[in-house]
Design a protein around this motif. Structure first.
Motif, PDB file in Angstrom:
ATOM      1  N   ALA A  47       0.825  -1.209   0.000  1.00  0.00           N
ATOM      2  CA  ALA A  47       0.000   0.000   0.000  1.00  0.00           C
ATOM      3  C   ALA A  47       0.858   1.259   0.000  1.00  0.00           C
ATOM      4  CB  ALA A  47      -0.937  -0.001   1.212  1.00  0.00           C
ATOM      5  N   LEU A  48       1.956   1.264   0.760  1.00  0.00           N
ATOM      6  CA  LEU A  48       2.847   2.420   0.776  1.00  0.00           C
ATOM      7  C   LEU A  48       3.538   2.605  -0.565  1.00  0.00           C
ATOM      8  CD1 LEU A  48       4.310   2.093   4.360  1.00  0.00           C
ATOM      9  CD2 LEU A  48       3.163   4.118   3.455  1.00  0.00           C
ATOM     10  N   PHE A  49       3.975   1.506  -1.174  1.00  0.00           N
ATOM     11  CA  PHE A  49       4.587   1.609  -2.507  1.00  0.00           C
ATOM     12  C   PHE A  49       3.576   2.181  -3.496  1.00  0.00           C
ATOM     13  CE2 PHE A  49       5.737   0.118  -6.701  1.00  0.00           C
ATOM     14  CZ  PHE A  49       7.111   0.313  -6.735  1.00  0.00           C
ATOM     15  N   ASN A  50       2.354   1.671  -3.467  1.00  0.00           N
ATOM     16  CA  ASN A  50       1.336   2.132  -4.409  1.00  0.00           C
ATOM     17  C   ASN A  50       0.919   3.570  -4.137  1.00  0.00           C
ATOM     18  OD1 ASN A  50       1.287  -0.293  -5.801  1.00  0.00           O
ATOM     19  ND2 ASN A  50      -0.366  -1.158  -4.552  1.00  0.00           N
ATOM     20  N   ALA A  51       0.971   3.996  -2.859  1.00  0.00           N
ATOM     21  CA  ALA A  51       0.595   5.376  -2.534  1.00  0.00           C
ATOM     22  C   ALA A  51       1.529   6.378  -3.193  1.00  0.00           C
ATOM     23  CB  ALA A  51       0.589   5.570  -1.021  1.00  0.00           C
ATOM     24  N   ALA A  52       2.777   5.978  -3.398  1.00  0.00           N
ATOM     25  CA  ALA A  52       3.751   6.869  -4.040  1.00  0.00           C
ATOM     26  C   ALA A  52       3.731   6.768  -5.558  1.00  0.00           C
ATOM     27  CB  ALA A  52       5.164   6.550  -3.537  1.00  0.00           C
ATOM     28  N   THR A  53       3.193   5.679  -6.083  1.00  0.00           N
ATOM     29  CA  THR A  53       3.195   5.465  -7.523  1.00  0.00           C
ATOM     30  C   THR A  53       2.215   6.410  -8.207  1.00  0.00           C
ATOM     31  OG1 THR A  53       3.783   3.136  -7.220  1.00  0.00           O
ATOM     32  CG2 THR A  53       2.818   3.759  -9.346  1.00  0.00           C
ATOM     33  N   GLY A  54       2.691   7.089  -9.218  1.00  0.00           N
ATOM     34  CA  GLY A  54       1.864   8.044  -9.945  1.00  0.00           C
ATOM     35  C   GLY A  54       1.899   9.444  -9.385  1.00  0.00           C
ATOM     36  N   VAL A  55       2.526   9.629  -8.220  1.00  0.00           N
ATOM     37  CA  VAL A  55       2.677  10.979  -7.655  1.00  0.00           C
ATOM     38  C   VAL A  55       3.830  11.670  -8.378  1.00  0.00           C
ATOM     39  CG1 VAL A  55       3.163  12.340  -5.594  1.00  0.00           C
ATOM     40  CG2 VAL A  55       1.817  10.231  -5.406  1.00  0.00           C
ATOM     41  N   ASP A  56       3.549  12.797  -8.979  1.00  0.00           N
ATOM     42  CA  ASP A  56       4.549  13.518  -9.770  1.00  0.00           C
ATOM     43  C   ASP A  56       4.508  14.989  -9.389  1.00  0.00           C
ATOM     44  OD1 ASP A  56       6.216  14.657 -11.624  1.00  0.00           O
ATOM     45  OD2 ASP A  56       5.343  13.637 -13.360  1.00  0.00           O
ATOM     46  N   LEU A  57       5.509  15.424  -8.630  1.00  0.00           N
ATOM     47  CA  LEU A  57       5.543  16.803  -8.144  1.00  0.00           C
ATOM     48  C   LEU A  57       6.434  17.708  -8.991  1.00  0.00           C
ATOM     49  CD1 LEU A  57       5.770  16.127  -4.291  1.00  0.00           C
ATOM     50  CD2 LEU A  57       3.731  16.468  -5.699  1.00  0.00           C
ATOM     51  N   ARG A  58       6.935  17.195 -10.095  1.00  0.00           N
ATOM     52  CA  ARG A  58       7.902  17.980 -10.872  1.00  0.00           C
ATOM     53  C   ARG A  58       7.339  19.327 -11.309  1.00  0.00           C
ATOM     54  NH1 ARG A  58       9.599  13.469 -15.181  1.00  0.00           N
ATOM     55  NH2 ARG A  58       7.358  13.056 -14.911  1.00  0.00           N
ATOM     56  N   GLY A  59       6.077  19.365 -11.664  1.00  0.00           N
ATOM     57  CA  GLY A  59       5.482  20.616 -12.110  1.00  0.00           C
ATOM     58  C   GLY A  59       5.179  21.594 -10.998  1.00  0.00           C
ATOM     59  N   ASP A  60       5.275  21.145  -9.751  1.00  0.00           N
ATOM     60  CA  ASP A  60       4.931  21.993  -8.612  1.00  0.00           C
ATOM     61  C   ASP A  60       6.141  22.492  -7.836  1.00  0.00           C
ATOM     62  OD1 ASP A  60       2.071  21.683  -8.886  1.00  0.00           O
ATOM     63  OD2 ASP A  60       2.332  19.628  -8.149  1.00  0.00           O
ATOM     64  N   LEU A  61       7.321  21.968  -8.142  1.00  0.00           N
ATOM     65  CA  LEU A  61       8.488  22.256  -7.311  1.00  0.00           C
ATOM     66  C   LEU A  61       8.845  23.739  -7.282  1.00  0.00           C
ATOM     67  CD1 LEU A  61      10.772  19.212  -8.237  1.00  0.00           C
ATOM     68  CD2 LEU A  61       9.384  19.534  -6.167  1.00  0.00           C
ATOM     69  N   ALA A  62       8.608  24.448  -8.360  1.00  0.00           N
ATOM     70  CA  ALA A  62       8.961  25.874  -8.403  1.00  0.00           C
ATOM     71  C   ALA A  62       8.149  26.698  -7.407  1.00  0.00           C
ATOM     72  CB  ALA A  62       8.761  26.420  -9.817  1.00  0.00           C
ATOM     73  N   ARG A  63       7.026  26.147  -6.937  1.00  0.00           N
ATOM     74  CA  ARG A  63       6.183  26.867  -5.972  1.00  0.00           C
ATOM     75  C   ARG A  63       6.637  26.654  -4.529  1.00  0.00           C
ATOM     76  NH1 ARG A  63       1.180  25.509  -5.232  1.00  0.00           N
ATOM     77  NH2 ARG A  63       1.028  23.515  -6.312  1.00  0.00           N
ATOM     78  N   ILE A  64       7.618  25.776  -4.325  1.00  0.00           N
ATOM     79  CA  ILE A  64       8.105  25.506  -2.972  1.00  0.00           C
ATOM     80  C   ILE A  64       9.321  26.394  -2.738  1.00  0.00           C
ATOM     81  CG2 ILE A  64       9.005  23.746  -1.415  1.00  0.00           C
ATOM     82  CD1 ILE A  64       7.485  21.672  -3.084  1.00  0.00           C
ATOM     83  N   THR A  65       9.094  27.516  -2.105  1.00  0.00           N
ATOM     84  CA  THR A  65      10.137  28.539  -1.992  1.00  0.00           C
ATOM     85  C   THR A  65      10.876  28.522  -0.653  1.00  0.00           C
ATOM     86  OG1 THR A  65       8.499  30.154  -1.232  1.00  0.00           O
ATOM     87  CG2 THR A  65       8.932  30.062  -3.604  1.00  0.00           C
ATOM     88  N   GLN A  66      10.471  27.645   0.257  1.00  0.00           N
ATOM     89  CA  GLN A  66      11.168  27.564   1.540  1.00  0.00           C
ATOM     90  C   GLN A  66      12.616  27.123   1.339  1.00  0.00           C
ATOM     91  OE1 GLN A  66       8.247  26.101   0.795  1.00  0.00           O
ATOM     92  NE2 GLN A  66       6.871  26.030   2.551  1.00  0.00           N
ATOM     93  N   PRO A  67      13.508  27.520   2.232  1.00  0.00           N
ATOM     94  CA  PRO A  67      14.878  26.996   2.163  1.00  0.00           C
ATOM     95  C   PRO A  67      14.869  25.473   2.240  1.00  0.00           C
ATOM     96  CG  PRO A  67      14.717  28.797   3.745  1.00  0.00           C
ATOM     97  CD  PRO A  67      13.311  28.446   3.361  1.00  0.00           C
TER      98      PRO A  67
END
Length: 261
Positions: free
Chosen positions: A178-198
Motif C-alpha cells: 500500500a505504501l509503494f502504491n501510494a507513491a506510484t503516480g505521484v509527480d511533483l515535478r510541475g509543482d516544485l517551483a512553488r516551494i520557496t522555503q529553504p
C-alpha cells in the motif's frame, strides 16, 4: 506517545527542549521513525525534534486502505497540532520526501524549511503491476533483504543492514504494498517551483535506489535549495552517516532559525 488521527493511532517520539524551534522527521517507504534516531539524538541537544511512524510503518496502527498520499500529508499536520507546533522544518527520507513536499505545497505557511535525504519526488505509473510489488507479495522477507542490501552499500555495515531489515519488516506485506502504491503516480515535478522555503538536500553518492541525477534535478527545480552529496554513502545516510547529516542540519537550522521561531 500515540496520538489518535481518525481511525489511526500514530506513534510519535519527541526529544529536545520544547521552547526551541521544531524539526519533524518523516521516514521513507516502510521505514519507521528510527531512520532519524541517531541524527535527532544529536540535534535534540539544541533543537526540538519530533519523529513519528507514518501509516504502514513501525508500530503505528492504521487501516491499510487509509494509506494514501493525501492521508500521509494529513498526518504531518496532525502530529504538528498534537504537539502545538505552528511552524517547523520538515526532514524526510526517500519516499517520505513526497509527503514533505506535499505538505509544503498544501500549507506553506506552516513549513519553514525542508531537509530532504535521498529524496523521491515522482514515481511514474505503470500499466502493469510492478515486479517489486509482485516480489513483495510472493517472497516478502527475501525482497526486504535485497532492498536493504541495495540501500546500504557501505562497507562494514552488516549490523546496520540487520537493523534496517528489522525496521522494515514491522510492516506487513499489505502495508508495504500500500505504501509503494501510494507513491506510484505521484509527480511533483510541475509543482516544485512553488516551494520557496529553504531546502537542504542530502544525497548519497552511491545511492542505488534514487539516482544522484534526480537529486541534482530536484535541487535545480526548487528555488531555494542546496545540494550536499555525501561521498561513498548509499540510500540511508541518516543511518550510515548520522553525524554528517546532523552537522549539516545544525548549520542549516542555525541559518534559518530566525524565520521559524
Amino acid at each position: 506517545m500515540f496520538i489518535s488521527v481518525g481511525d489511526a493511532k500514530i506513534y510519535t517520539t519527541p526529544f529536545g527542549p520544547i521552547d526551541q524551534p521544531a524539526v519533524l522527521g518523516v521516514g521513507g517507504w516502510t521505514g519507521s521513525w528510527e531512520l532519524w534516531a541517531e541524527p535527532f539524538s544529536i540535534l535534540s541537544q539544541r533543537w526540538r525534534t519530533i519523529a513519528y511512524d507514518h501509516r504502514g510503518a513501525g508500530v503505528t496502527q492504521a487501516p491499510v486502505e487509509s494509506i494514501t498520499h493525501d492521508r500521509l500529508i494529513d498526518d504531518v499536520f496532525a502530529v504538528m497540532d498534537a504537539y502545538q507546533v505552528e511552524r517547523c522544518v520538515l526532514a524526510a527520507e526517500s519516499a517520505g520526501a513526497l509527503t514533505a513536499l506535499g505538505a509544503a505545497l498544501r500549507h506553506p505557511e506552516r513549513i519553514a524549511g525542508l531537509v530532504l535525504v535521498d529524496a523521491m519526488f515522482y514515481r511514474a505509473p505503470s500499466p502493469e503491476e510492478s515486479p517489486f510489488v509482485v516480489s513483495l507479495r510472493t517472497h516478502y522477507a527475501e525482497t526486504l533483504r535485497r532492498f536493504v542490501a541495495a540501500c546500504v552499500p557501505e562497507p562494514d555495515s552488516e549490523h546496520l543492514k540487520a537493523w534496517g531489515f528489522k525496521i522494515l519488516s514491522r510492516a506487513s506485506p499489505a502495508e508495504a504494498i500500500a505504501l509503494f502504491n501510494a507513491a506510484t503516480g505521484v509527480d511533483l515535478r510541475g509543482d516544485l517551483a512553488r516551494i520557496t522555503q529553504p531546502a537542504l538536500i542530502f544525497h548519497g553518492e552511491r545511492d542505488g535506489i534514487v539516482p544522484l541525477e534526480q537529486a541534482r534535478a530536484l535541487a535545480a527545480a526548487l528555488p531555494n535549495a542546496t545540494l550536499t552529496v555525501i561521498p561513498g554513502a548509499g540510500h540511508v545516510p541518516t543511518v550510515t552517516r548520522p553525524e554528517e547529516i546532523a552537522e549539516g542540519m545544525n548549520r542549516f537550522l542555525g541559518v534559518i532559525h530566525p524565520f521559524f521561531c
